[in-house]
Write an enzyme that holds these catalytic residues in place. Structure first.
Site, mmCIF file in Angstrom:
data_model
loop_
_atom_site.group_PDB
_atom_site.id
_atom_site.type_symbol
_atom_site.label_atom_id
_atom_site.label_comp_id
_atom_site.label_asym_id
_atom_site.label_seq_id
_atom_site.Cartn_x
_atom_site.Cartn_y
_atom_site.Cartn_z
ATOM 1 C CB CYS A 150 90.378 70.193 8.624
ATOM 2 S SG CYS A 150 91.902 70.151 9.758
ATOM 3 C CB ILE A 151 87.713 75.325 7.430
ATOM 4 C CG1 ILE A 151 87.311 76.295 7.020
ATOM 5 C CG2 ILE A 151 88.732 76.569 8.691
ATOM 6 C CD1 ILE A 151 86.100 76.890 7.630
ATOM 7 C CD GLU A 184 92.082 69.457 16.396
ATOM 8 O OE1 GLU A 184 91.272 68.535 15.880
ATOM 9 O OE2 GLU A 184 92.989 69.535 15.638
HETATM 10 N N1 ACO Z 1 93.303 88.170 3.481
HETATM 11 C C1 ACO Z 1 93.070 88.785 3.800
HETATM 12 N N2 ACO Z 1 92.266 88.164 4.835
HETATM 13 C C2 ACO Z 1 91.910 87.054 4.396
HETATM 14 C C3 ACO Z 1 91.737 86.434 3.941
HETATM 15 C C4 ACO Z 1 93.874 86.841 2.530
HETATM 16 N N3 ACO Z 1 93.170 86.253 1.538
HETATM 17 N N4 ACO Z 1 91.598 85.310 3.715
HETATM 18 C C5 ACO Z 1 90.437 85.738 4.084
HETATM 19 N N5 ACO Z 1 90.483 86.731 4.559
HETATM 20 C C6 ACO Z 1 89.471 87.471 6.277
HETATM 21 C C7 ACO Z 1 88.705 88.690 5.750
HETATM 22 O O1 ACO Z 1 89.110 88.453 7.085
HETATM 23 C C8 ACO Z 1 87.692 88.167 5.083
HETATM 24 O O2 ACO Z 1 86.003 88.198 5.288
HETATM 25 P P1 ACO Z 1 85.694 89.636 4.036
HETATM 26 O O3 ACO Z 1 86.457 88.920 3.326
HETATM 27 O O4 ACO Z 1 84.922 89.968 4.868
HETATM 28 O O5 ACO Z 1 87.082 90.649 4.430
HETATM 29 C C9 ACO Z 1 86.970 86.176 6.500
HETATM 30 O O6 ACO Z 1 88.495 85.796 6.280
HETATM 31 C C10 ACO Z 1 86.891 85.309 5.453
HETATM 32 O O7 ACO Z 1 86.014 85.156 4.162
HETATM 33 P P2 ACO Z 1 86.168 84.091 3.160
HETATM 34 O O8 ACO Z 1 85.990 84.504 2.419
HETATM 35 O O9 ACO Z 1 84.445 84.030 4.068
HETATM 36 O O10 ACO Z 1 86.901 82.524 3.893
HETATM 37 P P3 ACO Z 1 87.436 82.100 2.347
HETATM 38 O O11 ACO Z 1 86.394 81.310 1.850
HETATM 39 O O12 ACO Z 1 88.313 82.370 1.429
HETATM 40 O O13 ACO Z 1 88.186 80.824 3.964
HETATM 41 C C11 ACO Z 1 89.515 80.644 5.107
HETATM 42 C C12 ACO Z 1 88.763 81.206 4.688
HETATM 43 C C13 ACO Z 1 89.029 78.529 4.899
HETATM 44 C C14 ACO Z 1 90.682 80.011 6.271
HETATM 45 C C15 ACO Z 1 90.424 79.960 3.666
HETATM 46 O O14 ACO Z 1 91.371 81.178 3.583
HETATM 47 C C16 ACO Z 1 91.700 78.456 3.483
HETATM 48 O O15 ACO Z 1 90.855 77.126 3.609
HETATM 49 N N6 ACO Z 1 92.899 78.588 3.766
HETATM 50 C C17 ACO Z 1 93.582 77.454 3.489
HETATM 51 C C18 ACO Z 1 93.222 76.220 5.120
HETATM 52 C C19 ACO Z 1 93.323 76.970 6.295
HETATM 53 O O16 ACO Z 1 94.033 77.816 6.418
HETATM 54 N N7 ACO Z 1 92.432 76.360 6.895
HETATM 55 C C20 ACO Z 1 92.807 77.421 8.171
HETATM 56 C C21 ACO Z 1 93.019 76.313 8.673
HETATM 57 S S1 ACO Z 1 92.513 76.318 10.878
HETATM 58 C C22 ACO Z 1 91.746 75.423 11.113
HETATM 59 O O17 ACO Z 1 91.627 74.293 10.140
HETATM 60 C C23 ACO Z 1 91.174 74.789 12.279
#
Ligand code: ACO
Ligand code: ZN
Length: 281
Positions: A150-151, A184
């Protein structure tokens, strides 16, 4: 808690307080029943114990002596630190973290044993302590070659590059293990976007340097990204042709440049020289 109960349960906790943030939650999380009549929970930002009332938290903060996650600091660069927490040695912390994380993770089930996981907690540190920004969990032993379970980036810190940092970090650990890894499944929409972005940037950088003369196997060895993930990424970028029963990378420099521009910023880099870590045995 059974699966069907989880589907029928409505979101209970609407907001949490964590450090200096008040955060609106996204999804249901199966807190113990005595917390289910609360709309707000108060978390200690260091040990992640949660309470129903502000006064309880204030009392707790006077006696809680943690100023960072329990466990080993395995990375420090500037104000950014990563701590490794063993779910077996810090069971309550691991459970608290899972309850917290579930508030922002839709499809993940939490009923696995925290004993079997390591938690990597990313913090921004200042004179008041190390404040959690996000984390990822990792099975100690994964038969499916998962290098991340999970992330999460906490909402106040999202879209600042921390997710990319966490993903990059998970692959650096895999490189140190001499293994390939993959997250995962299933991935959330935001998870998929973040992974696609990471894979694209890492692979295109290498393809550009090698002018495309490189195989998927070699790319996988260099990056610890699983061959299937490389293939689907390059296919989605239309950089793969199928010739005589073989996948061949076709990397026209102009096409690479166009994709690289679209892939956007690289974000926070992991400085591998600052990672002090040996694989779990
Ligand atoms: N809308 C559009 N694109 C997005 C968004 C958004 N809200 N958030 C992230 N992205 C995309 C973009 O391409 C972004 O890159 P950019 O800013 O250069 O355009 C890229 O993802 C990564 O952005 P980061 O700032 O590095 O990522 P962030 O710190 O926001 O974390 C994460 C990404 C962990 C997925 C976050 O959105 C989160 O915690 N979400 C809720 C939990 C979740 O869904 N986790 C993943 C589940 S799957 C698993 O755990 C295996
Ligand atoms: Zn505490």
């Amino acid at each position: 808690l059974r699966e069907h109960e989880e589907f029928t349960k409505v979101k209970n906790i609407a907001t949490i307080e964590l450090g200096r943030y008040e955060i609106e939650t996204w999804y249901f999380s199966p807190f113990p029943p005595e917390y289910n009549d609360s709309v707000k929970l108060y978390f200690c930002e260091f040990c992640l114990n949660f309470m129903k009332r502000k006064e309880q938290l204030q009392r707790h903060m006077r006696k809680c002596d943690l100023k960072h996650p329990p466990g080993d600091e395995i990375y420090r660069s500037g104000t950014l630190s990563m701590f490794e927490v063993d779910g077996k040695k810090n069971k309550v912390y691991g459970q608290n973290l899972c309850y917290l994380a579930k508030l922002f993770l839709d499809h993940k089930t939490l009923y696995y044993d925290v004993d079997l996981f390591l938690f990597y907690i990313l913090c921004e540190c200042d004179d008041r302590g190390c404040h959690m920004v996000g984390y990822f969990s990792k099975e100690k032993h994964s038969e499916e070659s998962y290098n991340l379970a999970c992330i999460l980036t906490l909402p106040p810190y999202q879209r600042k590059g921390y997710g990319k940092f966490l993903i990059a970090f998970s692959y650096e650990l895999s490189k140190k293990e001499g293994k390939v890894g993959t997250p995962e499944r299933p991935l959330s929409d935001l998870g998929l976007l973040s992974y696609r972005g990471y894979w694209t940037r890492v692979l295109l950088d290498i393809l550009k340097k090698h002018k495309g003369n490189i195989s998927i196997k070699e790319l996988s060895d260099m990056t610890a990204i699983k061959a299937e993930d490389i293939l689907t990424t390059l296919q989605s970028l239309e950089l793969i042709q199928y010739r005589k029963g073989q996948h061949v990378i076709c990397a026209d420099p102009k096409v690479l440049d166009r994709h690289l521009k679209a892939a956007g910023r690289g974000g926070l880099e992991v400085d591998v020289s600052k990672l002090i870590w040996t694989p779990y045995k």
